[in-house]
Structure formats: structure tokens, C-alpha cells
Write a protein that holds these residues in place. Sequence first.
Motif, PDB file in Angstrom:
ATOM      1  N   UNK A  57       0.795  -1.224   0.000  1.00  0.00           N
ATOM      2  CA  UNK A  57       0.000   0.000   0.000  1.00  0.00           C
ATOM      3  C   UNK A  57       0.827   1.272   0.000  1.00  0.00           C
ATOM      4  N   UNK A  58       2.146   1.156   0.003  1.00  0.00           N
ATOM      5  CA  UNK A  58       3.024   2.326  -0.003  1.00  0.00           C
ATOM      6  C   UNK A  58       3.155   2.910  -1.412  1.00  0.00           C
ATOM      7  N   UNK A  59       3.617   4.165  -1.510  1.00  0.00           N
ATOM      8  CA  UNK A  59       3.914   4.742  -2.833  1.00  0.00           C
ATOM      9  C   UNK A  59       5.060   3.983  -3.499  1.00  0.00           C
ATOM     10  N   UNK A  60       5.264   4.246  -4.789  1.00  0.00           N
ATOM     11  CA  UNK A  60       6.347   3.577  -5.519  1.00  0.00           C
ATOM     12  C   UNK A  60       7.693   3.778  -4.832  1.00  0.00           C
ATOM     13  N   UNK A  61       7.927   4.989  -4.322  1.00  0.00           N
ATOM     14  CA  UNK A  61       9.141   5.294  -3.561  1.00  0.00           C
ATOM     15  C   UNK A  61       8.697   5.849  -2.211  1.00  0.00           C
ATOM     16  N   UNK A  62       9.224   5.317  -1.138  1.00  0.00           N
ATOM     17  CA  UNK A  62       8.749   5.715   0.190  1.00  0.00           C
ATOM     18  C   UNK A  62       9.921   5.891   1.148  1.00  0.00           C
ATOM     19  N   UNK A  63       9.657   6.576   2.240  1.00  0.00           N
ATOM     20  CA  UNK A  63      10.680   6.812   3.256  1.00  0.00           C
ATOM     21  C   UNK A  63      10.518   5.818   4.407  1.00  0.00           C
ATOM     22  N   UNK A  64      11.515   5.802   5.285  1.00  0.00           N
ATOM     23  CA  UNK A  64      11.452   4.929   6.457  1.00  0.00           C
ATOM     24  C   UNK A  64      10.264   5.299   7.336  1.00  0.00           C
ATOM     25  N   UNK A  65       9.992   6.604   7.444  1.00  0.00           N
ATOM     26  CA  UNK A  65       8.863   7.054   8.263  1.00  0.00           C
ATOM     27  C   UNK A  65       7.537   6.540   7.705  1.00  0.00           C
TER      28      UNK A  65
END
Length: 207
Positions: free
Chosen positions: A162-170
Motif C-alpha cells: 500500500x506504499x507509494x512507488x518510492x517511500x521513506x522509512x517514516x
Amino acid sequence: MDGLNVYLGLGIVFLLAAALGEVEALGVRIPPLKSRLVRAALALSGAALVVAAFVAPLPGTAATERSERRAAYQRQVLAACDAIASTRATGDNALRVDDRGRMSRDQMVSILGQQWAQESETMRRLLSREVPEGLRPEWREAEAAWQPITVRGPRYVSAVRGLPDAFTQEQLERVTADVAAAGGYEEWSRFRSAMSELAGGTCKLPA
């Protein structure tokens, strides 16, 4: 006659000889003993043999074979722990972070899927092996501790999807918080402890 019976039988004969002064049993005949020193020595030897029956089975006997099967199985348990730990480390090291501190969702999903498949196969093989009789309670606890993880693993992968294509640790921590918070760490700790009990040694699984 296995090692336990050999030691135990001789131990009982020696103890009877020490107490009665003479004895004939189990194919062993000890003539009348007049020396208290000899009888005392037989008593000590008999006691030592009885103890040895339970702690030092004779090589090549059924008792030794049971001990060897147990040790071999416990080595397999530790090997399974090492395999899971190695799978986790390999996957973590393979994850790349771009210059903006972001990770690729597709790459993480692929890595998690591979990790989960390998870990599941490792545990399937271990749990399907014949379990030495003396380790069955520990095996049942390890199996019970593994079952919640089989549910949580796919849930974690689903959350990452469910995350965006590129995501951060947060962002990762935010979407997987519910999965981790609902007893995830406790379940993993229970599994690690159960595997250590089954192995008779420390199962070096990651936290």
C-alpha cells in the motif's frame, strides 16, 4: 540389553553383594565376602554403576542411539535458526536507498516475498522431520510459536504493497505500525525462545 540395563543390572548385583555378603543373579555369581573393605568397595561400585545407567549409556546401545538422534535433531534446529537469520540479513542488505532516503516499494515487496518463502520452507522442512520422543513438548511449543508468524508475515507484505512507488522509512513505519504493534515483537520473541528450548542452545534469530 541397552546401556542403561547393563549398568543398572551390574549395579544392583554389586549392591546386593555388599549388603548380603554374597549373591548370584543375572548370570553373575559373587562368592561369600568376609572383607568389609571389599564389601564397601562393591557398594561404591554398585552405586556408581546405577548412576552411570542414567548418565553414561554404553556406546552402540539403544540409549546412545537415542542420545545421538536427539543431538542430531537439535543441530538441525540450530541450522534452521541460522538459515532464517541469514535470509533476513541477506534481504536487509539487498534493499537500496536513493539519494533522497527513499526505498522502492516493488523491490521491498520482492525481497520480503523471497524472505518469507525461504523462511517458510525452512520451517516446513524442520517441522516435518521426525522428532525425538524426549523433545516432543518443545517441538509442540515451537510449532505453536511459529503459527502466528505465518499469519503476520503476509500481513506485513500486504501493508508494504500500500506504499507509494518510492517511500521513506517514516512512511514504512507508519503503514506497518498496526502489524508490528499487535504483538509482533512478542510473537517473534516467543518463537526465538521456543526454538532455543527445542535446540538445547541459543537460537540466534534477529530481534
